[in-house]
Design an enzyme around this catalytic site. Structure first.
Site, PDB file in Angstrom:
ATOM      1  N   HIS A   1     -10.579   8.016   7.952  1.00  0.00           N
ATOM      2  CA  HIS A   1     -10.585   6.703   8.595  1.00  0.00           C
ATOM      3  C   HIS A   1      -9.230   6.424   9.257  1.00  0.00           C
ATOM      4  O   HIS A   1      -9.171   5.997  10.423  1.00  0.00           O
ATOM      5  CB  HIS A   1     -10.889   5.629   7.555  1.00  0.00           C
ATOM      6  CG  HIS A   1     -10.925   4.267   8.114  1.00  0.00           C
ATOM      7  ND1 HIS A   1     -12.003   3.780   8.837  1.00  0.00           N
ATOM      8  CD2 HIS A   1     -10.007   3.278   8.086  1.00  0.00           C
ATOM      9  CE1 HIS A   1     -11.740   2.560   9.219  1.00  0.00           C
ATOM     10  NE2 HIS A   1     -10.542   2.211   8.778  1.00  0.00           N
TER      11      HIS A   1
ATOM     12  N   ASN B   1       9.916  -0.287   4.294  1.00  0.00           N
ATOM     13  CA  ASN B   1       9.118  -1.432   3.831  1.00  0.00           C
ATOM     14  C   ASN B   1       9.957  -2.706   3.838  1.00  0.00           C
ATOM     15  O   ASN B   1       9.485  -3.763   4.280  1.00  0.00           O
ATOM     16  CB  ASN B   1       8.588  -1.178   2.417  1.00  0.00           C
ATOM     17  CG  ASN B   1       7.391  -0.242   2.427  1.00  0.00           C
ATOM     18  OD1 ASN B   1       6.840   0.064   3.486  1.00  0.00           O
ATOM     19  ND2 ASN B   1       7.009   0.207   1.246  1.00  0.00           N
TER      20      ASN B   1
END
Ligand SMILES: Nc1ncnc2c1ncn2[C@@H]1O[C@H](COP(=O)(O)OP(=O)(O)O)[C@@H](O)[C@H]1O
Ligand SMILES: [Mg+2]
Length: 470
Positions: free
Chosen positions: A256, A373
């Site tokens: 995906h 992050n």
């Protein structure tokens, strides 16, 4: 079953042979003892009557023999004085009586036997007697009045055959009954033991066919060893099923994630062939926009594939190449480099000079993921991105990366290290990674026998700490 029957038959045959033979020899020696004793008793009876002549010997023998007729004891007693005559408790054997109801032939035979006994010997012998069958005889001699007298006793051996016949018959009956019972018992026990194993084999066959859901369910009566085995197999099947499910999910997630940038790239190629100018070609500005978009998607794609590769390698033994290095220098270099790619308030906290034996490239990759992050969740230009290195105890070093962004919600702190896991907020953004960054951090920490966690600290921002053994 066949084995049980075979063993039983062998045991039966062996004990039959033993009992049969020992019955025979026991009876034979019993007969020998009995005729020996009878002959000696007869002799001492005669001697006690102090017979003076051979004739009186025969007379006293006669009266003794009459007191113990053959038909009561089955012991044939006889006294023979060669030349003078004989006496016996079974006179038919000596032809001295005439019983007219007996056929002539039988009497002739008996007289023949009587004559046989009239040829006396000393010691044990077995002789043929037509009336009684083989006859075991013991004879002994003594002297009286210048004559040699023989006393003897005999018993038919037919009693032995009879006893052995009884033994054989008992063995046949007992053996047949025992065999049937043993086979029945073996069948019952065998099927009781085999049933759980058959059930396990059925489960194994179904699993072989590709279905991982069946489990072994044994009845409560099954033995505890079998219960333990079934439990272990079921546990193994649970783990296998979970591992396969995780792998399937991972492949689905990876496909995906790969499809998204590929779709974007195809879209851009279509834009290029469409063109916004009259001749069907793209304007320079549009071309530049498409080029940048495609470059960004290719970068995403490359990073995704690189991350997948790192995760796949992390399960191999040669994932790390450890070497001693100065951790404080590595951290300083890393943070200096970050200030070139993003505009944040990069800070380096307390930094102990420390030599660590680890894989510097993998560790740098993990710290870069944490920094990325932090950058992603803070605002330029003053968002805080801070790294600290401190010792925790004598054998652990903790590297903490903290920021002053929104932080990670407490309920998600366990999940953010899962592969492909992204918070909903991150999912809606097109920037950022595919959710593999923290999974790689965890893989690197664990490969070093360390760990990574989200620190539970008051105030704004997230703090993620890698603990490594020194
Ligand atoms: N410093 C942070 N502050 C807030 N959320 C964070 C921080 N670091 C990670 N997260 C959240 O944890 C999730 C997993 O992180 P990561 O594995 O690096 O995936 P991603 O590819 O989204 O960066 C992300 O969805 C992200 O939103
Ligand atoms: Mg990330």
């Amino acid at each position: 079953m066949v084995g049980v029957a075979g063993v039983l038959l062998v045991v039966l045959a062996a004990s039959f042979t033993f009992v049969y033979a020992s019955t025979g020899s026991q009876l034979r020696s019993q007969i020998d003892r009995s005729i020996h004793d009878s002959a000696l008793q007869l002799r001492s009876a005669i001697v006690q009557r102090r017979a003076r002549s051979a004739i009186s010997v025969l007379a006293s023998a006669q009266s003794y023999a009459h007191s113990q007729p053959y038909r009561d004891s089955s012991v044939l007693l006889f006294v023979v004085v060669p030349g003078l005559g004989s006496t016996s408790n079974h006179p038919e054997l000596f032809g001295s009586t005439r019983e007219d109801h007996e056929p002539e032939q039988a009497r002739t035979q008996e007289r023949a036997q009587g004559r046989l006994l009239e040829r006396p010997a000393s010691g044990y012998s077995t002789r043929q007697a037509p009336d009684t069958g083989p006859l075991r005889v013991f004879e002994t001699s003594f002297r009286v009045d210048g004559h040699l007298a023989y006393v003897g006793a005999g018993e038919p051996l037919a009693t032995i055959d009879h006893a052995q016949e009884v033994v054989r018959h008992s063995f046949e009956v007992a053996g047949a009954a025992g065999l049937v019972l043993a086979l029945l018992a073996a069948y019952l026990v065998g099927s009781r033991v085999a049933a759980p194993i058959r059930r396990s084999a059925d489960v194994a066959a179904r699993i072989d066919a590709g279905d991982l859901t069946p489990r072994i369910h044994l009845p409560a009566t099954a033995s505890s060893e079998l219960q333990v085995m079934a439990e272990a197999l079921n546990h193994m099947l649970d783990r296998l099923a979970a591992a396969f499910a995780a792998q399937r999910e991972f492949i689905a997630d990876a496909s995906h994630e790969l499809r998204t940038p590929l779709t974007v790239l195809r879209g851009q190629i279509e834009v290029m062939s469409g063109g916004d100018r009259a001749d069907g070609s793209l304007s320079a500005a549009e071309l530049e926009r498409v080029r940048r978009l495609m470059e960004a998607e290719l970068a995403r794609l490359t990073r995704l594939v690189d991350d997948l590769l790192v995760l796949a390698q992390s399960e191999r033994a040669d994932f790390l190449h450890p070497t001693p290095f100065r951790l404080d220098e590595l951290v300083t270099e890393l943070w200096d480099g970050l200030s070139l790619i993003a505009e944040r308030d990069f800070q380096i906290g307390p930094l102990e000079p420390l030599t660590l034996s680890a894989d510097p490239d993998r560790l740098a990759q993990a710290l870069r993921n944490l920094a990325r992050n932090a950058i992603a969740h803070t605002e330029a230009p003053n968002g805080l991105v801070r790294i600290e290195v401190s010792r925790r105890g004598p054998s652990t070093v903790r590297i903490t990366v903290r920021d002053d962004g929104p932080g990670i919600p407490r309920e998600l702190r366990g999940r953010v290290f899962e592969r492909f896991y992204r918070t909903d907020e991150a999912r809606t953004r097109r920037s950022g990674g595919a959710g593999l960054g923290l999974a790689i951090v965890r893989a690197v920490a664990e490969a070093h026998h360390g760990s990574v966690r989200v620190l539970d600290e008051p105030g704004r921002g997230a703090a993620l700490a890698i603990d490594l053994p020194l």
